[in-house]
Design a protein around this motif. Structure first.
Motif, PDB file in Angstrom:
ATOM      1  N   PHE A  90      31.441  31.297  43.156  1.00 45.27           N
ATOM      2  CA  PHE A  90      32.108  30.683  43.972  1.00 45.27           C
ATOM      3  C   PHE A  90      33.198  31.644  44.377  1.00 45.27           C
ATOM      4  N   LYS A  91      33.878  32.250  43.343  1.00 46.40           N
ATOM      5  CA  LYS A  91      35.138  33.078  43.535  1.00 46.40           C
ATOM      6  C   LYS A  91      34.725  34.228  44.399  1.00 46.40           C
ATOM      7  N   LYS A  92      33.347  34.796  44.127  1.00 44.10           N
ATOM      8  CA  LYS A  92      33.103  36.023  44.959  1.00 44.10           C
ATOM      9  C   LYS A  92      32.965  35.842  46.499  1.00 44.10           C
ATOM     10  N   GLY A  93      32.271  34.957  46.814  1.00 43.12           N
ATOM     11  CA  GLY A  93      32.134  34.550  48.126  1.00 43.12           C
ATOM     12  C   GLY A  93      33.289  34.192  48.833  1.00 43.12           C
ATOM     13  N   ALA A  94      34.258  33.556  48.071  1.00 45.52           N
ATOM     14  CA  ALA A  94      35.570  33.197  48.850  1.00 45.52           C
ATOM     15  C   ALA A  94      36.766  34.157  48.833  1.00 45.52           C
ATOM     16  N   LEU A  95      36.606  35.327  48.003  1.00 42.41           N
ATOM     17  CA  LEU A  95      37.661  36.069  47.859  1.00 42.41           C
ATOM     18  C   LEU A  95      38.100  36.764  49.100  1.00 42.41           C
ATOM     19  N   GLU A  96      37.077  37.624  50.039  1.00 42.50           N
ATOM     20  CA  GLU A  96      37.486  38.112  51.064  1.00 42.50           C
ATOM     21  C   GLU A  96      38.270  37.184  52.089  1.00 42.50           C
ATOM     22  N   LEU A  97      37.859  35.826  52.112  1.00 45.24           N
ATOM     23  CA  LEU A  97      38.603  34.855  53.004  1.00 45.24           C
ATOM     24  C   LEU A  97      40.028  34.858  52.443  1.00 45.24           C
ATOM     25  N   CYS A  98      40.038  34.715  51.145  1.00 45.77           N
ATOM     26  CA  CYS A  98      41.496  34.696  50.530  1.00 45.77           C
ATOM     27  C   CYS A  98      42.322  35.730  50.842  1.00 45.77           C
ATOM     28  N   VAL A  99      41.777  36.853  50.860  1.00 49.91           N
ATOM     29  CA  VAL A  99      42.725  38.277  51.398  1.00 49.91           C
ATOM     30  C   VAL A  99      43.008  38.169  52.653  1.00 49.91           C
ATOM     31  N   LEU A 100      41.929  37.902  53.536  1.00 49.36           N
ATOM     32  CA  LEU A 100      42.341  37.870  55.082  1.00 49.36           C
ATOM     33  C   LEU A 100      43.384  36.860  55.333  1.00 49.36           C
ATOM     34  N   SER A 101      43.181  35.539  54.506  1.00 51.03           N
ATOM     35  CA  SER A 101      43.981  34.641  55.039  1.00 51.03           C
ATOM     36  C   SER A 101      45.826  34.742  54.374  1.00 51.03           C
TER      37      SER A 101
ATOM     38  N   LEU B 240      40.270  43.455  43.890  1.00 54.25           N
ATOM     39  CA  LEU B 240      40.902  43.406  45.232  1.00 54.25           C
ATOM     40  C   LEU B 240      41.073  44.831  45.993  1.00 54.25           C
ATOM     41  N   TYR B 241      41.284  45.905  45.279  1.00 54.81           N
ATOM     42  CA  TYR B 241      41.231  47.033  46.036  1.00 54.81           C
ATOM     43  C   TYR B 241      39.996  47.377  46.717  1.00 54.81           C
ATOM     44  N   LEU B 242      38.782  47.098  46.003  1.00 55.29           N
ATOM     45  CA  LEU B 242      37.511  47.276  46.519  1.00 55.29           C
ATOM     46  C   LEU B 242      37.282  46.528  47.871  1.00 55.29           C
ATOM     47  N   ILE B 243      38.057  45.314  47.801  1.00 61.81           N
ATOM     48  CA  ILE B 243      37.704  44.449  49.043  1.00 61.81           C
ATOM     49  C   ILE B 243      38.686  44.928  50.018  1.00 61.81           C
ATOM     50  N   LEU B 244      39.768  45.528  49.915  1.00 60.62           N
ATOM     51  CA  LEU B 244      40.837  46.011  50.769  1.00 60.62           C
ATOM     52  C   LEU B 244      40.070  47.397  51.554  1.00 60.62           C
ATOM     53  N   LYS B 245      39.577  48.097  50.687  1.00 66.64           N
ATOM     54  CA  LYS B 245      38.719  49.291  51.028  1.00 66.64           C
ATOM     55  C   LYS B 245      37.918  49.117  52.125  1.00 66.64           C
ATOM     56  N   ARG B 246      37.069  47.998  51.819  1.00 66.92           N
ATOM     57  CA  ARG B 246      35.770  47.484  52.557  1.00 66.92           C
ATOM     58  C   ARG B 246      36.322  47.143  53.843  1.00 66.92           C
ATOM     59  N   LEU B 247      37.517  46.150  53.967  1.00 70.71           N
ATOM     60  CA  LEU B 247      38.147  45.644  55.037  1.00 70.71           C
ATOM     61  C   LEU B 247      38.771  46.853  55.987  1.00 70.71           C
TER      62      LEU B 247
ATOM     63  N   ASP C  57      37.616  50.060  55.889  1.00 75.60           N
ATOM     64  CA  ASP C  57      36.604  50.606  56.631  1.00 75.60           C
ATOM     65  C   ASP C  57      36.016  49.970  57.686  1.00 75.60           C
ATOM     66  N   GLU C  58      36.036  48.698  57.728  1.00 78.15           N
ATOM     67  CA  GLU C  58      35.388  47.763  58.907  1.00 78.15           C
ATOM     68  C   GLU C  58      36.306  47.578  59.755  1.00 78.15           C
ATOM     69  N   GLU C  59      37.501  48.248  59.836  1.00 81.63           N
ATOM     70  CA  GLU C  59      38.689  48.041  60.692  1.00 81.63           C
ATOM     71  C   GLU C  59      39.139  46.989  60.860  1.00 81.63           C
ATOM     72  N   TYR C  60      39.045  45.640  59.783  1.00 83.64           N
ATOM     73  CA  TYR C  60      39.822  44.523  59.835  1.00 83.64           C
ATOM     74  C   TYR C  60      41.209  44.436  59.222  1.00 83.64           C
ATOM     75  N   VAL C  61      41.496  45.657  58.660  1.00 80.80           N
ATOM     76  CA  VAL C  61      42.692  45.837  58.374  1.00 80.80           C
ATOM     77  C   VAL C  61      43.356  47.255  58.493  1.00 80.80           C
ATOM     78  N   GLU C  62      44.477  47.544  58.766  1.00 83.66           N
ATOM     79  CA  GLU C  62      45.047  48.808  58.649  1.00 83.66           C
ATOM     80  C   GLU C  62      46.261  48.999  57.639  1.00 83.66           C
ATOM     81  N   THR C  63      46.549  50.242  57.556  1.00 80.78           N
ATOM     82  CA  THR C  63      47.555  50.228  56.313  1.00 80.78           C
ATOM     83  C   THR C  63      48.787  51.014  57.057  1.00 80.78           C
ATOM     84  N   TYR C  64      50.052  51.005  56.244  1.00 80.99           N
ATOM     85  CA  TYR C  64      51.078  51.747  56.694  1.00 80.99           C
ATOM     86  C   TYR C  64      52.041  51.881  55.425  1.00 80.99           C
TER      87      TYR C  64
END
Length: 106
Positions: free
Chosen positions: A5-16, A43-50, A52-59
């Motif tokens: 359950f958590k695996k499928g929802a975690l990316e949405l939680c991070v984005l939200s 979390l850091y693996l999800i952030l890296k993927r996001l 790489d896919e240009e859904y997030v940027e860093t500063y």
């Protein structure tokens, strides 16, 4: 909480969480961990993927003490993706709820 359950929802939680405000990795981990168990590495693996896919940027923001913090920020593409995932999530959970309720009432 069920890991599948958590695996499928975690990316949405991070984005939200990032839709609320820009956050750095540890802060994001702490906020999500208040609601569910979360390994920091996950979390850091999800952030890296996001990123790489240009859904997030860093500063970077200099911290008063210690190293600078890397903040994550939703891009325009990330906002659209978060909205899409949120709609899919609500559709999915509504369907599951209908199946559970109809099963219980039989």
């Amino acid at each position: 909480m069920n890991a599948q359950f958590k695996k499928g929802a975690l990316e949405l939680c991070v984005l939200s969480q990032l839709a609320l405000r820009d956050q750095y990795g540890y802060e994001l981990t702490e906020n999500i961990s208040k609601e569910m168990k979360l390994a920091a590495g996950t979390l850091y693996l999800i952030l890296k993927r996001l990123r790489d896919e240009e859904y997030v940027e860093t500063y970077l923001v200099e911290a008063g003490e210690g190293p600078a913090r890397k903040y994550y920020h939703l891009t325009v593409k990330g906002w659209a993706y978060q909205e899409q995932l949120k709609k899919e999530w609500f559709d999915f959970t509504a369907a599951v709820e209908r199946l559970i309720v109809s099963k219980e009432s039989n």
